[in-house]
Design a protein around this motif. Structure first.
Motif, mmCIF file in Angstrom:
data_model
loop_
_atom_site.group_PDB
_atom_site.id
_atom_site.type_symbol
_atom_site.label_atom_id
_atom_site.label_comp_id
_atom_site.label_asym_id
_atom_site.label_seq_id
_atom_site.Cartn_x
_atom_site.Cartn_y
_atom_site.Cartn_z
ATOM 1 N N UNK A 128 0.803 -1.230 0.000
ATOM 2 C CA UNK A 128 0.000 0.000 0.000
ATOM 3 C C UNK A 128 0.835 1.279 0.000
ATOM 4 N N UNK A 129 2.041 1.181 -0.566
ATOM 5 C CA UNK A 129 2.858 2.394 -0.683
ATOM 6 C C UNK A 129 3.324 2.613 -2.124
ATOM 7 N N UNK A 130 3.976 1.610 -2.702
ATOM 8 C CA UNK A 130 4.518 1.774 -4.059
ATOM 9 C C UNK A 130 4.213 0.553 -4.929
ATOM 10 N N UNK A 131 3.097 -0.133 -4.634
ATOM 11 C CA UNK A 131 2.826 -1.417 -5.277
ATOM 12 C C UNK A 131 1.577 -1.413 -6.160
ATOM 13 N N UNK A 132 1.048 -0.220 -6.462
ATOM 14 C CA UNK A 132 -0.140 -0.136 -7.299
ATOM 15 C C UNK A 132 0.255 -0.051 -8.780
ATOM 16 N N UNK A 133 -0.702 -0.268 -9.661
ATOM 17 C CA UNK A 133 -0.416 -0.187 -11.096
ATOM 18 C C UNK A 133 0.013 1.222 -11.502
ATOM 19 N N UNK A 134 -0.469 2.220 -10.775
ATOM 20 C CA UNK A 134 -0.030 3.598 -11.057
ATOM 21 C C UNK A 134 1.465 3.740 -10.792
ATOM 22 N N UNK A 135 1.948 3.055 -9.741
ATOM 23 C CA UNK A 135 3.388 3.066 -9.447
ATOM 24 C C UNK A 135 4.168 2.322 -10.530
#
Length: 346
Positions: free
Chosen positions: A267-274
Motif C-alpha cells: 500500500x505504498x509503491x505497489x499499485x499499477x499507477x506506481x
C-alpha cells in the motif's frame, strides 16, 4: 612507540622505491605485492619466499591491517552472514549468498551509513567512517574462503550492497575494484561485479567520466519524487530528474545498461499507477528491474506487498517491454537479507 605504516596503501612503484631504500632488489617488492594482493596473506610471516630477516624488517616498520571474521551465522537456506572486525575495533557485516549457478559475496563499503533510508537497518546506524580499499578487498577474500570451505566453490560474483553508500566512498571503492579485477590482484571479471547506489547524481556522472566497467545498480524503490523523498531523503538533493540525466550521461559514456532495484511495500509503491511511473522511468536508458521483497527490520513498520499485487505489478512492467526479475529474499532468518544488515554487537 610510533605507529607502523599500512603497507597496503603503497603502490607497486612506491614499494619498489621503499625496497631500494632498504638495499633490497626490486623483485622482492614484486614478491611482497603478490603476497598482499594476489595470493593473498595477512601476515609477513606467511610470505614464505622472503628471507626471514626481510620479513622481520617489514614487521618492524609496516602493518597489514587485515580484516578478521568476528562471528558467522548460517541461514536455513545456506546463506552465511559474517561480522568482520576492523583494525580499529569497528565492526561491519558481509554475506555469502550461494545458488546453483553462482556464489555471491555482498560486501560493505562504510562503517554505518549517512543516508537514513527508512526501510534499511544500516540507515539507522551512525556513519563512522569509510572503509579503505584493502578492507573491502579483505571481505571478498574471507567470503571466498567461506565459499570454498562450505560449498567447495569459489566466488563468482561480488555485489557492493552491504553497509554504506559506495559512491560516497568513491576513491576506495574504485581502488578495491581495481585490486579485485587486476591481473596482479584477484583477476576477477568486471562483469561479475555490481556496485549499488541509492542515487548520487554527480557521482554517477563521474562513473561515466571514469569509464566504469562494472555493473551499476540504482536503488530506486519509487519512480515518484514525493514517495521517494518519504523513504529516501537523499532524493531531496538527487531528484528523479537529476538521476535520469546522470544515468543518461553514464550510459552514453559507458554503454552499460543499469539495473533498478525496487522493493515493493504494501500500500505504498505497489499499485499499477506506481508500475506505470516505473515503466516510464525505464524508457530513458537500457535497463532491467529487480523487484525485491521487503525484509522487516525492527525500526520500521513497512510490510511486504501481497503475492497477487506483486505479480500484477511485474506483469504490467513486462507488457511495457521492461525486463523484470523477482528476487526472493535470502538469509532473512539471520537478518542477512537486503536492508537488514546492522551491527548489533559491540
Amino acid at each position: 612507540m610510533r605507529e607502523k605504516k599500512d603497507i597496503r596503501v603503497l603502490s607497486l612503484e612506491r614499494l619498489k622505491e621503499v625496497f631500494a631504500e632498504m638495499d633490497e632488489p626490486a623483485y622482492r617488492a614484486v614478491q611482497v605485492y603478490e603476497w598482499l594482493w594476489k595470493k593473498p596473506v595477512f601476515t609477513f610471516e606467511a610470505m614464505s619466499n622472503l628471507p626471514k630477516s626481510l620479513r622481520q624488517r617489514l614487521e618492524e616498520s609496516y602493518a597489514i591491517r587485515a580484516v578478521k571474521i568476528n562471528t558467522s551465522q548460517k541461514s536455513t537456506d545456506g546463506t552465511v552472514k559474517s561480522s568482520f572486525r576492523l583494525h580499529d575495533g569497528n565492526l561491519i557485516e558481509g554475506v555469502l549468498i550461494p545458488a546453483e549457478e553462482r556464489m555471491t559475496a555482498c560486501v560493505s563499503s562504510q562503517v554505518g551509513c549517512s543516508l537514513t533510508c527508512k526501510f534499511c537497518a544500516t540507515g539507522y546506524m551512525e556513519r563512522k567512517r569509510n572503509l579503505d580499499a584493502a578492507e573491502i578487498y579483505d571481505q571478498v577474500v574471507l567470503i571466498d574462503r567461506q565459499a570454498r570451505e562450505t560449498y567447495g566453490l569459489p566466488l563468482s560474483n561480488i555485489v557492493y550492497m552491504g553497509m554504506g553508500e559506495p559512491l560516497l566512498n568513491y576513491k576506495n571503492v574504485m581502488a578495491s575494484v581495481d585490486r579485485l579485477t587486476s591481473p596482479d590482484g584477484l583477476g576477477l571479471s568486471y562483469k561479475r561485479i555490481t556496485v549499488s547506489t541509492a542515487g548520487i547524481a554527480k557521482m554517477i556522472r563521474r562513473l561515466g567520466d571514469d569509464g566504469a566497467k562494472f555493473n551499476l545498480a540504482l536503488s530506486l524503490h519509487a519512480a515518484n519524487d514525493r514517495k521517494r523523498n518519504e523513504i529516501m531523503p537523499i532524493n531531496e538533493q538527487n531528484s528523479l530528474e537529476a538521476l535520469r540525466d546522470a544515468l543518461k550521461y553514464y550510459f552514453a559514456a559507458t554503454r552499460n545498461p543499469v539495473t533498478y532495484e525496487y522493493i515493493v511495500f504494501n500500500n505504498f509503491n505497489d499499485e499499477l499507477a506506481d508500475a506505470k511511473e516505473l515503466a516510464f522511468f525505464c524508457k530513458h536508458i537500457p535497463c532491467k528491474v529487480n523487484i525485491i521483497e521487503y525484509n522487516p527490520i525492527e525500526f520500521a513498520d513497512f510490510k511486504n506487498t501481497g503475492e497477487d499485487k506483486l505479480d500484477a505489478f511485474a506483469a504490467y512492467l513486462r507488457k511495457q517491454g521492461v525486463n523484470v526479475n523477482i528476487r526472493r529474499s535470502r538469509g532473512k532468518d539471520i537478518d542477512a537479507a537486503c536492508g537488514q544488515l546492522a551491527v548489533k554487537e559491540k
